[in-house]
Structures are given as C-alpha cells and as structure tokens.
Design a protein around this motif. Sequence first.
Motif, short mmCIF file in Angstrom:
data_model
loop_
_atom_site.label_atom_id
_atom_site.label_comp_id
_atom_site.label_asym_id
_atom_site.label_seq_id
_atom_site.Cartn_x
_atom_site.Cartn_y
_atom_site.Cartn_z
N LEU A 1 -11.80 -7.87 -0.29
CA LEU A 1 -10.41 -7.65 0.06
C LEU A 1 -9.65 -8.81 -0.59
O LEU A 1 -9.94 -9.97 -0.33
CB LEU A 1 -10.22 -7.67 1.59
CG LEU A 1 -10.86 -6.50 2.35
CD1 LEU A 1 -10.69 -6.71 3.85
CD2 LEU A 1 -10.23 -5.17 1.94
N PRO B 1 -1.25 5.01 2.40
CA PRO B 1 -2.14 4.25 3.28
C PRO B 1 -3.19 5.06 4.05
O PRO B 1 -2.93 6.18 4.49
CB PRO B 1 -1.16 3.61 4.27
CG PRO B 1 0.01 4.53 4.30
CD PRO B 1 0.10 5.17 2.95
N VAL C 1 0.86 -1.18 0.00
CA VAL C 1 0.00 0.00 0.00
C VAL C 1 0.89 1.23 0.00
O VAL C 1 1.71 1.41 0.90
CB VAL C 1 -0.93 -0.02 1.24
CG1 VAL C 1 -1.74 1.26 1.31
CG2 VAL C 1 -1.85 -1.24 1.19
N LEU D 1 -6.26 -3.05 8.95
CA LEU D 1 -5.50 -3.18 7.70
C LEU D 1 -5.15 -1.78 7.17
O LEU D 1 -5.80 -0.80 7.52
CB LEU D 1 -6.35 -3.89 6.64
CG LEU D 1 -7.04 -5.19 7.01
CD1 LEU D 1 -7.94 -5.63 5.85
CD2 LEU D 1 -6.02 -6.29 7.32
N TYR D 2 -4.15 -1.74 6.30
CA TYR D 2 -3.92 -0.53 5.50
C TYR D 2 -4.52 -0.78 4.12
O TYR D 2 -4.37 -1.87 3.55
CB TYR D 2 -2.43 -0.24 5.32
CG TYR D 2 -1.74 0.17 6.60
CD1 TYR D 2 -2.04 1.39 7.21
CD2 TYR D 2 -0.78 -0.65 7.19
CE1 TYR D 2 -1.39 1.77 8.38
CE2 TYR D 2 -0.13 -0.27 8.36
CZ TYR D 2 -0.45 0.94 8.95
OH TYR D 2 0.19 1.32 10.11
N ILE D 3 -5.20 0.23 3.61
CA ILE D 3 -5.65 0.19 2.21
C ILE D 3 -5.21 1.49 1.54
O ILE D 3 -4.80 2.44 2.22
CB ILE D 3 -7.19 0.01 2.08
CG1 ILE D 3 -7.93 1.18 2.73
CG2 ILE D 3 -7.62 -1.34 2.65
CD1 ILE D 3 -9.43 1.22 2.41
N GLU D 4 -5.28 1.54 0.23
CA GLU D 4 -4.89 2.76 -0.48
C GLU D 4 -5.94 3.85 -0.24
O GLU D 4 -7.15 3.60 -0.33
CB GLU D 4 -4.81 2.53 -2.00
CG GLU D 4 -3.80 1.52 -2.47
CD GLU D 4 -2.35 2.00 -2.40
OE1 GLU D 4 -2.09 3.19 -2.11
OE2 GLU D 4 -1.48 1.13 -2.63
N LYS E 1 -6.17 3.68 7.21
CA LYS E 1 -6.48 2.49 8.00
C LYS E 1 -7.92 2.04 7.75
O LYS E 1 -8.84 2.86 7.66
CB LYS E 1 -6.32 2.83 9.48
CG LYS E 1 -5.52 1.77 10.22
CD LYS E 1 -5.40 2.15 11.67
CE LYS E 1 -3.94 2.09 12.11
NZ LYS E 1 -3.81 2.38 13.55
N LEU E 2 -8.08 0.71 7.67
CA LEU E 2 -9.42 0.12 7.57
C LEU E 2 -9.59 -0.75 8.81
O LEU E 2 -8.73 -1.61 9.09
CB LEU E 2 -9.51 -0.75 6.31
CG LEU E 2 -10.82 -1.51 6.11
CD1 LEU E 2 -11.97 -0.55 5.74
CD2 LEU E 2 -10.68 -2.57 5.01
N ASP F 1 -8.69 4.10 -2.63
CA ASP F 1 -9.67 3.01 -2.72
C ASP F 1 -10.90 3.26 -1.84
O ASP F 1 -11.76 2.39 -1.68
CB ASP F 1 -9.02 1.67 -2.34
CG ASP F 1 -8.17 1.13 -3.48
OD1 ASP F 1 -8.33 1.63 -4.62
OD2 ASP F 1 -7.34 0.24 -3.23
N HIS G 1 -6.63 -4.18 -2.60
CA HIS G 1 -5.54 -4.84 -1.89
C HIS G 1 -5.33 -4.17 -0.54
O HIS G 1 -5.82 -3.08 -0.29
CB HIS G 1 -4.27 -4.86 -2.74
CG HIS G 1 -3.73 -3.49 -3.03
ND1 HIS G 1 -4.16 -2.74 -4.09
CD2 HIS G 1 -2.80 -2.74 -2.38
CE1 HIS G 1 -3.51 -1.59 -4.09
NE2 HIS G 1 -2.69 -1.57 -3.06
N TRP G 2 -4.56 -4.81 0.31
CA TRP G 2 -4.44 -4.39 1.70
C TRP G 2 -3.17 -4.99 2.30
O TRP G 2 -2.60 -5.93 1.74
CB TRP G 2 -5.65 -4.90 2.50
CG TRP G 2 -5.86 -6.39 2.25
CD1 TRP G 2 -6.60 -6.95 1.24
CD2 TRP G 2 -5.28 -7.47 2.97
NE1 TRP G 2 -6.51 -8.33 1.28
CE2 TRP G 2 -5.71 -8.67 2.35
CE3 TRP G 2 -4.43 -7.56 4.09
CZ2 TRP G 2 -5.32 -9.94 2.80
CZ3 TRP G 2 -4.05 -8.82 4.54
CH2 TRP G 2 -4.50 -10.00 3.90
#
Length: 553
Positions: free
Chosen positions: A412, A348, A345, A386-389, A350-351, A392, A458-459
């Motif tokens: 995911l 980033p 990522v 998780l980290y996501i973009e 956070k999710l 996204d 992605h994550w």
Amino acid sequence: MENETVSKNFIENIIDKDLAEGVYDTVHTRFPPEPNGYLHIGHAKSILLNYGLAQEYNGKFNMRFDDTNPTKEKSEFVESIKADIKWLGADWEDRLFFASDYFGQMYEAAVKLIQKGKAYVCDLTADQIREYRGTLTEPGKESPYRNRSVEENLQLFEEMKEGKYADGEKVLRAKIDMASPNMNMRDPVIYRVAHMTHHRTGDTWCIYPMYDFAHPIEDAIEGITHSICTLEFEDHRPLYDWVVKELEYPQPPKQIEFAKLYLTNVVTGKRYIKKLVEEGIVDGWDDPRLVSIAALRRRGFTPESIKMFVELCGVSKANSSVDYAMLEYCIREDLKLKRPRLMAVLDPIKLVIDNYPEGEVEYLEAPNNMENEKLGTRKIPFGRELYIEREDFMVDPPKKYKRMFPGTEVRLMNAYFVTCTGYEADEDGTVRVVHCTYDPATKGGNAPDGRKVKGTIHWVAVPTAEKAECRLYENIVDEEKGKLNADGTLNLNPNSLTVLPDCYVEPSLKTAKAYDSFQFMRNGYFCVDCKDSTEEHPVFNRIVSLKSSFKLK
Ligand code: ATP
Ligand code: MG
C-alpha cells in the motif's frame, strides 16, 4: 532543442532585416481580436507571438479591439478577452485601444482618398457590385459611378454620414483597378451605410469602415511596425499596402502573414465553438472539453504549458495540424515537478485490514513529490478500513496481473505490505469488500528482511476520506472519422465526458481552491473545477492522464 532556440523564425528574420536596413528603428506589435466570441488556443498563439516579439526586441505590444463591425460585437466578450490575455501573461501596459475610437480619423482618411480622386461613392447594389467584379479569369467592369467628380463624391459621402441613405443604398469604394488579377484590388468597398447601434459609439455613426480599409489605418495610427496576421489575409496585403501608401503615413506598417494553428480532435473555429455553446452541447464557452482559453484554464492548463506548446509548434507559412497529444505533453511537463502527488480513488471498493486495531488512526509521512524534495512531505491518515480502486483487485486474475488477489502480498503506497486473505461479493459476483492482513514491520513500504512485492497500489482511509466528483474528458470530436458529418454537423464523440460521482480523496484536498492542480497518483493530473466545486461537493477535472504515446522528436 538547442538549435531550435538559436535559429530564428521567418518573422524574426524579417524584423532583423528591417532593423538592419533602418526601415524601422523599433518593433511595435499588436493583438487585434474582434470582440465577437471567446479567444481560443489559436489566438493564444497569436498573442504570445506578438507579445514575445515585442519583448524580444525591447519593443511595445498593443491590445486593440477590432470593433468596427457593430453587428456581432458584445461587451461581454471584451471583458473575457482581456481576462484571457492577462492570464496568459501578455502585458499591454497602458496601451489598450478600440478601433471604434478611430472612427473619426477613418472618416477623415476616406475624405482624403476622395480628395485625391482615389475613392468614389457607388450606387450599385451588393449584387451588382459582385457581378461587375468579374472572376479570376475575367476582368471586372467599371461602375457607371466611378467617374463622379470629387465634389459630388464629397457631398454624397457626407450625406451618407448624415443618415440620408438606407443600408446598402450607397457605398464608398476605393478607385484602384477593375482589371487587377487580385480581386481584392477591384475597387473594394471601404465604407458602407449601416443604421446600427455600436457597443461603444452608440448611434453616433451610421456608416462603418470595412476591415481591409480600417485595419491598416488602425495599425498606422498606433505606430505599429509589424502587423502580424494569419494566412487568409495574404491576398489582402496589396490592398493594405495601397491604403497606407495613399494615406501617406510617414512610417507605414508592414503586414506579415503566418499559418493558423490547427489542432487535431478539437474544435478551434469561433463559429463551431459558438454552435456547440448555443446548442447546449457543451456547458458554456469554458466547458473543459473546448480549447477556448477560458476552457483550458478551467480544465487546469497553465499559461506556462500553453507557452511551451506554442513555442514547440513554431511559426510557419504552411498550414498544418498539430496533434492534441502535444498540448497534453506540455501540461504534464509543466506540472510534473511543480505539483504534489496525492492519492485519490476514483472507483472505490473497501479494503479491510483484519489484524489492524479497530478505531485506530495513525499518520504516515509521505513525500509530496518523489521527484522534487522541495515540495516537502505530508501526513496521511491510515486505518483499518481503506478505499482502493476496484481494478486493483481481481478474484481470478490473468498471469501478468501484479495487483491484489487472494493469497498475494502487495504494497500500500507509503504505508505497509498487506496480504490479501479473501473477499465478500454480492450474488452477481460484484466484489464489495476485500480482506487482508498487514505486516507492521513493513511501515513506510519496505520489508526489513528485504522481501519484494510486485505491485504497489494507492488508497484513501475510509474515516477521513473526502467524497468528491471527478470528471474525465475525451476529445469532443473524433477526427479519424472526420470532424464533420456529411450534413455539415460536427461529428461528436459520445464519450467526451465521464462523470464519476463517488470518488474519495485525501483529506488534505479539503482546502484546495478553484484552479489548484495536483497529480492523483496513477490516475492523472486533476484540478479543482472553478464553476461547480464547493466545500461540500468538491469537483475535480482531469486535465490529462499520466501516460502518453506522444514523443518529442
Ligand atoms: P476564428 O477563425 O477562430 O473565428 P478570427 O480570425 O475570426 O478567429 P479574430 O478575433 O479576428 O479571430 O482574430 C484575432 C487575431 O488572432 C488575428 O490576428 C488572427 O489572425 C489570429 N488568429 C485567429 N485564429 C488563429 C489561429 N487558429 N492561429 C493563429 N492565430 C489566429
Ligand atoms: Mg475574424
């Protein structure tokens, strides 16, 4: 493509004819760089062409440093050039030569020309020689020293060698034809006095041969058959032929010229690269934005991709410029099936999966490359955070947006379906955390009831993520605006380097070594930077993005 591999290029046609007519019974090529800089993609073309021909015809390939000019040459370059050629896979076996090793034989050759009445010592100054040479429309004037006797010439040349004269005071010239329509044939200078220390021969010599005289002799000594060079030497060929003929070599080599390789949006000439390096605009000769071989290797290009590129370019007599996108196409093709596809990522947020048990980490199995089963699978840690973009997720997306926004379900990658339930933002609206819930029944990324989602993102799991720096590159010059500005300086692209300091990558990347490369899914192909990456501070260079508008015809 098939036709292309069958039809031969014009050099192969010349070689076929020479072999059929018995001009030569073998093929012997060479690569003769001047050790005055690092090699670039254009040289790679010449290396692979020469080496490839030797292989194709079961012949030999020599490596020769053309180090006859003591002013600009450095041992540092000798080592880098050898390393680059080895990396490209061209093998000179035990035939590594230095033109400077032939200085003795070149001197003897000059003496032979004098004895034949084909060379003379001339006292004109450089300016006078230029003046006497005439122009393209006017014949030249003969030097008043042209008719010195053989004995006098032999003595003066000997004295030049002994160090009796200052730089520029006397030169040795070939006696050819001051009225020749080819300026190179108007009694060219073949030896000059230069009181300079040479990087290999030290102070042994104070006279040095000129390129046009030295090169054919080097080729002849080594038994080269086909001496392949670039187009700018076409007008020098009559002189090349004159030298090998007058020196009476039994099987004279033949010079063949082909067009240089030029690439759009990059700087190929040694002179320009040197300038960028010396002015500190780039981080050395191997800065990943350059197309020196060292830079391409550092950026993550492979020898295979460069070979593919050179083959696609072909060999021709007409100068043209090849689109940089073709080089990118080649590296994508090469890495596509060979390298694992991992998750990273780059920007980033956070999710948080609110219904996922706190503190739990599970390991999900994922293929390393969906298109190549042979690369196997790996276990990726997954957890509640998780980290996501950043791109996204959108609070208020346009119609066609297929990724995450409040109320939608997405996949995911390699994990679960999640439904976005909300988000937290700063006062200025910057999103800090996105919230969602997951459906445990969708493990692996598919729903048992067959329901579909539009997007897959992605994550990287927060507790096990590796922090990393990613460097994204664009072309260093913008050719559309012109490679050079009106004042002759390079027209630099201010966005040629973007550093992303806060990226997160899968923990499996912890063991990656310098030059290792991977696909970061959706973000492109990356490789571990060989200079700046450490275990504590991993640095990845983007080799190329995934998408391209380039099409093979
Ligand atoms: P540059 O023009 O970049 O300074 P050069 O021609 O001075 O390069 P050399 O070390 O003299 O570099 O070249 C070694 C060999 O590589 C020569 O045979 C030369 O013709 C070839 N070569 C150099 N540049 C290119 C290019 N752009 N495409 C193909 N061959 C090249
Ligand atoms: Mg050169």
